[in-house]
Design a protein around this motif. Structure first.
Motif, PDB file in Angstrom:
ATOM      1  N   LEU A 142      78.388  25.671  44.659  1.00 56.28           N
ATOM      2  CA  LEU A 142      78.396  26.667  45.728  1.00 56.28           C
ATOM      3  C   LEU A 142      79.798  27.239  45.902  1.00 56.28           C
ATOM      4  N   LYS A 143      80.538  27.305  44.833  1.00 55.35           N
ATOM      5  CA  LYS A 143      81.932  27.726  44.894  1.00 55.35           C
ATOM      6  C   LYS A 143      82.050  29.240  45.079  1.00 55.35           C
ATOM      7  N   ALA A 144      83.210  29.656  45.601  1.00 57.28           N
ATOM      8  CA  ALA A 144      83.503  31.072  45.766  1.00 57.28           C
ATOM      9  C   ALA A 144      83.571  31.755  44.396  1.00 57.28           C
ATOM     10  N   TRP A 145      83.176  33.013  44.352  1.00 54.46           N
ATOM     11  CA  TRP A 145      83.211  33.834  43.140  1.00 54.46           C
ATOM     12  C   TRP A 145      82.358  33.237  42.019  1.00 54.46           C
ATOM     13  N   LYS A 146      81.323  32.549  42.396  1.00 57.16           N
ATOM     14  CA  LYS A 146      80.443  31.924  41.409  1.00 57.16           C
ATOM     15  C   LYS A 146      79.863  32.935  40.408  1.00 57.16           C
ATOM     16  N   PRO A 147      79.333  34.102  40.841  1.00 58.78           N
ATOM     17  CA  PRO A 147      78.810  35.058  39.851  1.00 58.78           C
ATOM     18  C   PRO A 147      79.865  35.531  38.856  1.00 58.78           C
ATOM     19  N   ILE A 148      81.091  35.706  39.319  1.00 56.52           N
ATOM     20  CA  ILE A 148      82.158  36.157  38.423  1.00 56.52           C
ATOM     21  C   ILE A 148      82.434  35.107  37.358  1.00 56.52           C
ATOM     22  N   MET A 149      82.520  33.849  37.774  1.00 57.02           N
ATOM     23  CA  MET A 149      82.772  32.769  36.829  1.00 57.02           C
ATOM     24  C   MET A 149      81.610  32.609  35.860  1.00 57.02           C
ATOM     25  N   LEU A 150      80.381  32.701  36.371  1.00 59.15           N
ATOM     26  CA  LEU A 150      79.209  32.539  35.504  1.00 59.15           C
ATOM     27  C   LEU A 150      79.136  33.649  34.466  1.00 59.15           C
ATOM     28  N   ARG A 151      79.428  34.869  34.869  1.00 55.77           N
ATOM     29  CA  ARG A 151      79.377  35.970  33.914  1.00 55.77           C
ATOM     30  C   ARG A 151      80.444  35.799  32.839  1.00 55.77           C
ATOM     31  N   ALA A 152      81.630  35.323  33.242  1.00 53.96           N
ATOM     32  CA  ALA A 152      82.698  35.083  32.263  1.00 53.96           C
ATOM     33  C   ALA A 152      82.295  33.997  31.269  1.00 53.96           C
ATOM     34  N   LEU A 153      81.680  32.923  31.761  1.00 47.76           N
ATOM     35  CA  LEU A 153      81.251  31.836  30.890  1.00 47.76           C
ATOM     36  C   LEU A 153      80.099  32.279  29.992  1.00 47.76           C
ATOM     37  N   LEU A 154      79.194  33.106  30.535  1.00 54.71           N
ATOM     38  CA  LEU A 154      78.095  33.624  29.734  1.00 54.71           C
ATOM     39  C   LEU A 154      78.619  34.487  28.590  1.00 54.71           C
ATOM     40  N   LEU A 155      79.588  35.346  28.866  1.00 52.35           N
ATOM     41  CA  LEU A 155      80.172  36.176  27.816  1.00 52.35           C
ATOM     42  C   LEU A 155      80.884  35.320  26.771  1.00 52.35           C
ATOM     43  N   GLU A 156      81.518  34.234  27.216  1.00 54.56           N
ATOM     44  CA  GLU A 156      82.159  33.331  26.255  1.00 54.56           C
ATOM     45  C   GLU A 156      81.117  32.667  25.360  1.00 54.56           C
ATOM     46  N   ALA A 157      79.988  32.265  25.954  1.00 51.63           N
ATOM     47  CA  ALA A 157      78.918  31.651  25.165  1.00 51.63           C
ATOM     48  C   ALA A 157      78.340  32.654  24.163  1.00 51.63           C
ATOM     49  N   LEU A 158      78.220  33.909  24.564  1.00 55.89           N
ATOM     50  CA  LEU A 158      77.725  34.936  23.651  1.00 55.89           C
ATOM     51  C   LEU A 158      78.733  35.235  22.545  1.00 55.89           C
ATOM     52  N   ALA A 159      80.032  35.204  22.895  1.00 56.26           N
ATOM     53  CA  ALA A 159      81.067  35.400  21.878  1.00 56.26           C
ATOM     54  C   ALA A 159      81.000  34.282  20.837  1.00 56.26           C
ATOM     55  N   MET A 160      80.739  33.065  21.291  1.00 60.36           N
ATOM     56  CA  MET A 160      80.589  31.938  20.369  1.00 60.36           C
ATOM     57  C   MET A 160      79.391  32.166  19.455  1.00 60.36           C
ATOM     58  N   PHE A 161      78.304  32.703  20.020  1.00 61.54           N
ATOM     59  CA  PHE A 161      77.119  32.994  19.219  1.00 61.54           C
ATOM     60  C   PHE A 161      77.433  34.051  18.157  1.00 61.54           C
ATOM     61  N   VAL A 162      78.118  35.123  18.560  1.00 67.53           N
ATOM     62  CA  VAL A 162      78.452  36.198  17.632  1.00 67.53           C
ATOM     63  C   VAL A 162      79.307  35.665  16.488  1.00 67.53           C
ATOM     64  N   ARG A 163      80.320  34.872  16.816  1.00 71.00           N
ATOM     65  CA  ARG A 163      81.211  34.350  15.787  1.00 71.00           C
ATOM     66  C   ARG A 163      80.470  33.379  14.875  1.00 71.00           C
ATOM     67  N   GLY A 164      79.527  32.629  15.434  1.00 70.61           N
ATOM     68  CA  GLY A 164      78.718  31.746  14.605  1.00 70.61           C
ATOM     69  C   GLY A 164      77.819  32.522  13.670  1.00 70.61           C
ATOM     70  N   SER A 165      77.313  33.675  14.141  1.00 71.21           N
ATOM     71  CA  SER A 165      76.464  34.517  13.294  1.00 71.21           C
ATOM     72  C   SER A 165      77.238  35.132  12.145  1.00 71.21           C
ATOM     73  N   ASP A 166      78.535  35.340  12.347  1.00 74.50           N
ATOM     74  CA  ASP A 166      79.355  36.001  11.331  1.00 74.50           C
ATOM     75  C   ASP A 166      79.846  35.063  10.238  1.00 74.50           C
ATOM     76  N   LYS A 167      79.648  33.749  10.409  1.00 69.89           N
ATOM     77  CA  LYS A 167      80.117  32.806   9.400  1.00 69.89           C
ATOM     78  C   LYS A 167      79.320  32.964   8.109  1.00 69.89           C
ATOM     79  N   PRO A 168      79.958  32.713   6.954  1.00 68.30           N
ATOM     80  CA  PRO A 168      79.267  32.901   5.660  1.00 68.30           C
ATOM     81  C   PRO A 168      77.976  32.110   5.545  1.00 68.30           C
ATOM     82  N   ASN A 169      77.927  30.920   6.161  1.00 65.91           N
ATOM     83  CA  ASN A 169      76.727  30.099   6.050  1.00 65.91           C
ATOM     84  C   ASN A 169      75.788  30.283   7.236  1.00 65.91           C
ATOM     85  N   GLY A 170      76.069  31.311   8.054  1.00 72.50           N
ATOM     86  CA  GLY A 170      75.206  31.560   9.207  1.00 72.50           C
ATOM     87  C   GLY A 170      73.820  31.972   8.768  1.00 72.50           C
TER      88      GLY A 170
END
Length: 289
Positions: A142-170
């Protein structure tokens, strides 16, 4: 028979339509939904089918499902799949500057269509696990600015997905799905954003330079549903929101939701909700009493 259609989840009607859960599964039947789903397998093994293409699930598998993709999964006999699952509206990703940084192309198609899943291993899996655990703790807090933090973490998780997709063995998606991805998904996004307007296969085919028959075939292939039913489902969902949040006359709600006539609205609503718009509103009011 069409697979189950899911269009609601906790927080869907809030100003931050994001939901996250940690749950165990043995089997999930074929279904589709009009929101994005991002998941991470924590424990167990199994198989998932996305639009008919099958892939393995094991610890470290991340799956990104776009709206309306048909999928189902089963744990290996004797095992249980434990997963983190995030559900969220695509506008969380397409309404901001991220769309200009490649998010639209990543989600809705390019010359090199994305994979629907990646596999994190060893150090990458440990890093991914820490990120998802942090995202889950933030979601439960129930922390302050929870949506802002969640959106930042979600974008980081998606960035990890994108970089994983770009690997030669993806892993890459099936060729048939690659061929269709670029053509249909920009249209899906457009319909999702303009479903209250007058839309038809003909108008969309002219706008996106694709033959109406081909467009109709691609909708059926991707979603197991005809275009008009796809459009009506979006409009009925909008009508449901108006029915429970306003006192507008039901006939006006039909027009406000994009339907050209009340009989068409009434038939589509009853077919998808199993009751009339009036009964739907009255049922909701009784729950509030």
């Amino acid at each position: 028979m069409y697979p189950q259609y899911l269009f609601e989840y906790p927080n869907v009607q809030t100003d931050f339509p994001f939901y996250m859960k940690k749950k165990k599964y043995i089997s999930v039947p074929s279904h589709r939904h009009d929101f994005i789903e991002l998941s991470l397998v924590l424990e167990g093994t199994g198989k998932e089918r996305i639009n008919g293409a099958e892939h393995h699930l094991q610890p470290g598998t991340i799956v990104l499902l776009l709206p309306y993709q048909i999928h189902e999964y089963d744990a290996t006999p004797g095992e249980t799949l434990q997963m983190y699952i995030c559900n969220f509206d695509m506008k969380l990703l397409t309404a901001g500057p991220e769309s200009a940084w490649g998010m639209n192309e990543f989600l809705f198609g390019s010359e090199n269509p994305r994979s629907s899943h990646i596999q994190l291993k060893d150090h990458d899996f440990q890093e991914g696990l820490l990120l998802w655990e942090r995202m889950y703790r933030e979601y439960e807090s129930l922390k302050a600015w929870k949506p802002i933090m969640l959106r930042a973490l979600l974008l980081e998780a998606l960035a990890m997905f994108v970089r994983g997709s770009d690997k030669p063995n993806g892993k890459r998606i099936e060729k048939q799905h690659q061929k269709n991805s670029k053509g249909v998904w920009p249209i899906v996004q457009y319909v999702y954003e303009h479903y209250l307007e007058a839309l038809s296969l003909t108008s969309l085919s002219e706008q996106f330079h694709i033959h109406p028959t081909q467009l109709s075939t691609q909708f059926g292939s991707e979603f197991g549903i005809h275009f008009i039913e796809f459009l009506h489902e979006l409009r009925v969902r909008h009508a449901c929101s108006l029915l429970i949040s306003s006192d507008l006359p039901i006939s006006q709600i039909g027009y406000e939701s994009g339907f050209s006539s009340y009989p068409t609205f009434s038939r589509a609503f009853h077919r998808m909700k199993g009751m009339s718009p009036r009964d739907y509103r009255e049922q909701h009011l009784r729950k509030l009493q």
